[in-house]
Design a protein around this motif. Sequence first.
Motif, mmCIF file in Angstrom:
data_model
loop_
_atom_site.group_PDB
_atom_site.id
_atom_site.type_symbol
_atom_site.label_atom_id
_atom_site.label_comp_id
_atom_site.label_asym_id
_atom_site.label_seq_id
_atom_site.Cartn_x
_atom_site.Cartn_y
_atom_site.Cartn_z
ATOM 1 N N ASN A 105 2.801 -5.506 12.586
ATOM 2 C CA ASN A 105 1.543 -4.819 12.919
ATOM 3 C C ASN A 105 0.278 -4.854 11.348
ATOM 4 O OD1 ASN A 105 1.575 -3.847 15.432
ATOM 5 N ND2 ASN A 105 3.304 -3.980 14.992
ATOM 6 N N GLY A 106 0.174 -5.471 10.229
ATOM 7 C CA GLY A 106 -0.601 -5.986 9.276
ATOM 8 C C GLY A 106 0.897 -5.239 8.147
ATOM 9 N N GLY A 107 0.512 -5.829 7.000
ATOM 10 C CA GLY A 107 0.885 -5.841 5.701
ATOM 11 C C GLY A 107 1.050 -4.358 5.046
ATOM 12 N N LYS A 108 1.780 -3.568 5.517
ATOM 13 C CA LYS A 108 1.109 -2.311 5.729
ATOM 14 C C LYS A 108 2.492 -2.458 6.076
ATOM 15 C CE LYS A 108 -1.392 1.145 4.585
ATOM 16 N NZ LYS A 108 -2.409 2.561 4.425
ATOM 17 N N HIS A 109 3.012 -2.294 7.801
ATOM 18 C CA HIS A 109 3.541 -2.026 8.276
ATOM 19 C C HIS A 109 5.709 -3.597 7.799
ATOM 20 C CE1 HIS A 109 5.999 -3.216 12.902
ATOM 21 N NE2 HIS A 109 6.299 -2.217 11.894
ATOM 22 N N TYR A 131 0.143 2.512 -8.963
ATOM 23 C CA TYR A 131 0.237 1.187 -7.707
ATOM 24 C C TYR A 131 0.117 1.393 -6.753
ATOM 25 C CZ TYR A 131 3.084 6.404 -7.026
ATOM 26 O OH TYR A 131 4.128 7.313 -7.371
ATOM 27 N N TRP A 132 -0.101 1.097 -5.413
ATOM 28 C CA TRP A 132 -1.428 1.280 -3.543
ATOM 29 C C TRP A 132 -0.158 2.119 -3.944
ATOM 30 C CZ3 TRP A 132 0.695 -1.214 0.854
ATOM 31 C CH2 TRP A 132 -0.224 -0.848 1.748
ATOM 32 N N THR A 133 -0.768 3.701 -3.349
ATOM 33 C CA THR A 133 -0.425 4.675 -2.741
ATOM 34 C C THR A 133 0.578 5.060 -1.840
ATOM 35 O OG1 THR A 133 -1.560 6.778 -1.985
ATOM 36 C CG2 THR A 133 -2.260 4.706 -1.378
ATOM 37 N N THR A 134 0.408 3.703 -0.821
ATOM 38 C CA THR A 134 1.737 3.322 0.368
ATOM 39 C C THR A 134 2.825 3.250 -0.420
ATOM 40 O OG1 THR A 134 -0.008 2.394 1.981
ATOM 41 C CG2 THR A 134 2.653 1.969 1.903
ATOM 42 N N TYR A 135 2.987 2.644 -1.418
ATOM 43 C CA TYR A 135 4.384 1.436 -1.365
ATOM 44 C C TYR A 135 5.810 3.343 -1.908
ATOM 45 C CZ TYR A 135 2.514 -2.371 -2.502
ATOM 46 O OH TYR A 135 1.780 -3.751 -2.957
ATOM 47 N N PRO A 136 5.889 4.587 -2.438
ATOM 48 C CA PRO A 136 6.581 4.381 -2.708
ATOM 49 C C PRO A 136 7.023 5.051 -0.836
ATOM 50 C CG PRO A 136 5.324 6.255 -4.429
ATOM 51 C CD PRO A 136 4.966 4.643 -3.591
ATOM 52 N N SER A 181 -3.082 -7.111 -8.522
ATOM 53 C CA SER A 181 -2.831 -5.783 -7.591
ATOM 54 C C SER A 181 -3.893 -5.524 -7.024
ATOM 55 C CB SER A 181 -2.523 -5.255 -8.877
ATOM 56 O OG SER A 181 -2.554 -4.002 -9.020
ATOM 57 N N ASN A 182 -3.791 -4.274 -6.170
ATOM 58 C CA ASN A 182 -4.238 -2.848 -6.289
ATOM 59 C C ASN A 182 -3.771 -1.904 -6.906
ATOM 60 O OD1 ASN A 182 -5.079 -0.966 -4.561
ATOM 61 N ND2 ASN A 182 -4.653 -0.953 -2.747
ATOM 62 N N PRO A 183 -4.034 -0.928 -7.613
ATOM 63 C CA PRO A 183 -5.837 -0.543 -7.919
ATOM 64 C C PRO A 183 -6.196 -1.055 -8.839
ATOM 65 C CG PRO A 183 -4.286 0.910 -8.599
ATOM 66 C CD PRO A 183 -3.363 -0.047 -8.093
ATOM 67 N N THR A 209 7.445 -8.962 -2.470
ATOM 68 C CA THR A 209 6.545 -9.373 -3.551
ATOM 69 C C THR A 209 5.579 -9.395 -2.991
ATOM 70 O OG1 THR A 209 4.884 -10.797 -4.931
ATOM 71 C CG2 THR A 209 7.095 -11.769 -3.560
ATOM 72 N N ASP A 210 3.644 -8.847 -3.276
ATOM 73 C CA ASP A 210 3.351 -8.516 -2.082
ATOM 74 C C ASP A 210 1.722 -9.445 -2.168
ATOM 75 O OD1 ASP A 210 0.560 -7.601 -0.706
ATOM 76 O OD2 ASP A 210 1.273 -5.291 -1.460
ATOM 77 N N GLU A 211 1.581 -10.466 -1.587
ATOM 78 C CA GLU A 211 0.891 -11.865 -1.567
ATOM 79 C C GLU A 211 -0.199 -11.197 -1.133
ATOM 80 O OE1 GLU A 211 2.732 -15.479 -1.279
ATOM 81 O OE2 GLU A 211 4.284 -14.629 -3.323
ATOM 82 N N ILE A 212 -0.738 -10.063 -0.466
ATOM 83 C CA ILE A 212 -1.827 -10.179 -0.106
ATOM 84 C C ILE A 212 -3.439 -10.111 -0.021
ATOM 85 C CG2 ILE A 212 -2.942 -7.647 -0.499
ATOM 86 C CD1 ILE A 212 -1.848 -8.211 2.956
ATOM 87 N N TYR A 213 -3.041 -9.973 -1.731
ATOM 88 C CA TYR A 213 -4.925 -10.321 -2.736
ATOM 89 C C TYR A 213 -4.268 -11.779 -2.912
ATOM 90 C CZ TYR A 213 -5.815 -5.624 -1.856
ATOM 91 O OH TYR A 213 -6.536 -4.460 -1.531
ATOM 92 N N GLU A 214 -3.427 -12.913 -2.266
ATOM 93 C CA GLU A 214 -3.698 -14.741 -3.647
ATOM 94 C C GLU A 214 -4.913 -14.993 -3.174
ATOM 95 O OE1 GLU A 214 -1.159 -17.342 -0.479
ATOM 96 O OE2 GLU A 214 -2.709 -15.680 0.888
ATOM 97 N N ALA A 244 -5.496 -9.678 7.035
ATOM 98 C CA ALA A 244 -6.247 -8.530 6.788
ATOM 99 C C ALA A 244 -7.701 -8.814 5.077
ATOM 100 C CB ALA A 244 -5.771 -7.458 6.008
ATOM 101 N N LYS A 245 -7.145 -8.996 4.174
ATOM 102 C CA LYS A 245 -7.862 -9.431 2.969
ATOM 103 C C LYS A 245 -9.193 -10.428 2.981
ATOM 104 C CE LYS A 245 -6.310 -5.217 1.819
ATOM 105 N NZ LYS A 245 -6.780 -4.238 2.103
ATOM 106 N N THR A 246 -8.032 -11.707 2.978
ATOM 107 C CA THR A 246 -8.373 -12.899 3.706
ATOM 108 C C THR A 246 -9.791 -13.295 4.623
ATOM 109 O OG1 THR A 246 -5.568 -14.121 2.603
ATOM 110 C CG2 THR A 246 -6.990 -15.118 2.991
ATOM 111 N N TRP A 252 -7.829 -5.878 12.364
ATOM 112 C CA TRP A 252 -6.527 -6.582 14.288
ATOM 113 C C TRP A 252 -5.320 -6.579 13.381
ATOM 114 C CZ3 TRP A 252 -9.659 -10.330 17.269
ATOM 115 C CH2 TRP A 252 -10.700 -10.558 16.860
ATOM 116 N N ARG A 253 -4.641 -5.651 12.680
ATOM 117 C CA ARG A 253 -3.333 -5.795 12.320
ATOM 118 C C ARG A 253 -2.506 -6.732 12.553
ATOM 119 N NH1 ARG A 253 -4.598 -3.660 9.099
ATOM 120 N NH2 ARG A 253 -1.992 -1.989 9.143
ATOM 121 N N VAL A 254 -2.669 -7.763 11.228
ATOM 122 C CA VAL A 254 -1.916 -8.753 11.445
ATOM 123 C C VAL A 254 -1.376 -8.649 10.310
ATOM 124 C CG1 VAL A 254 -1.411 -11.159 12.125
ATOM 125 C CG2 VAL A 254 -2.839 -9.458 13.439
#
Length: 405
Positions: A105-109, A131-136, A181-183, A209-214, A244-246, A252-254
């Motif tokens: 359900n999204g990259g976050k999940h 770092y992106w606020t979610t990771y920790p 990187s975000n941010p 490795t988070d490739e969401i902004y590839e 999400a970003k691409t 849509w949460r995928v």
Amino acid sequence: MSSPQSQSRISSRVAAIAESATLAVDAKAKALKAAGEPVIGFGAGEPDFPTPAHIVEAAAAACRNPRNHKYTPAAGLPELREAIAAKTKRDSGYDVQAAQVLVTNGGKHAVYNTFATLLDPGDEVLLPAPYWTTYPEPIRLAGGVPVVLPTDEATGFRVGVEQLDAAVTDRTKALLFVSPSNPTGVVYPPGEVEAIGRWAVDRGIWVVTDEIYEHLTYGEHVFTSMPTVVPELAERCVVVNGVAKTYAMTGWRVGWMVAPRDVIKAAANLQSHTTSNVANVSQVAALAAVGGDLDATAEMRNAFERRGRTMHRLLSGIPDVHVLEPQGAFYAFPNLSAYLGRSIRGQVPGTTVELCEVLLDLAKVAPVPGEAFDAPGYARLSFALGDDDLGEGCRRIGDLLAEAH
Ligand SMILES: Cc1ncc(COP(=O)(O)O)c(C=O)c1O
């Protein structure tokens, strides 16, 4: 003896979670805007474009097909897992099988599932900051320990092998790596990605490795997928990604994880007891996205590149503001520390949290304070907003800061 009354209502595990600061800033800006204030929000981590029409059409047709009113396998539609494997090969050159893909359900999940699947209590995760606020949070929820590695403009907001090596202990399980990187908007050059990957292989450390902004890189900066330049890493690598970003599909949460089969099998078991499958119609939409071309993505990328350059020009024109030109993603990350401790219309912000409040109150602009990313002194400004708002918002910041003394 403890009685039910003396127990706290919220578990200590969940009570320790901080609210997502980025979502909070965005919500505050949207609420002020809804109340009629002329607020310009710089908080959004989402493209301002609608989802491309062919994807929306595929989803609309899927709604009318009763097949899609049912559960899918927990790990995702088989044809979507196949298409994600094919897309991974097409876009980054990483050769993987459908059985190595879990649709989430999204990259976050995907980030959450990854740490829940990899970590035992006490395991340490190297986390370069900002770092992106979610990771920790998912690291801690899994009983893991984030080990923060600070970086700044001097190192281009990038970590190197020496810094990583100095932080390793016998409890180090994984490194969290994200480029673009975000941010910070920083993109690691291919040679550095390779050096970090080799170091991880030598040390036996996993890389998430988070490739969401590839697809969002600018100028001469190029995206490099770590397991393609260090193939031996594949055994200990989890790639996080999503639509999400691409494809402008945040709602849509995928998302997905790509990992060794045993990791995917274990994470799919976890998911089968938590969320089950991702909404069937959203999976069909994602299939249209990853199975289609990248024309719409290229158009959005061009717009972001132009806006990133504009934002960089406007922000670096403000005296004492230092900002790197964005190399990827859609964020600028200026250093505003020169304005701390100075008086702005009688207010003296001592932190960037306070400075961002002053900017919201007096200039009606809403950046996210660096504290949200473990980088006090900075702020994150998204340039995923229209050209007019972007120009006007940056001018308002410059005008207000010009009053500081
Ligand atoms: C670095 C990074 N990774 C992952 C995500 C997750 O995106 P989503 O859950 O919308 O797919 C985001 C979203 O802001 C992000 O910035």
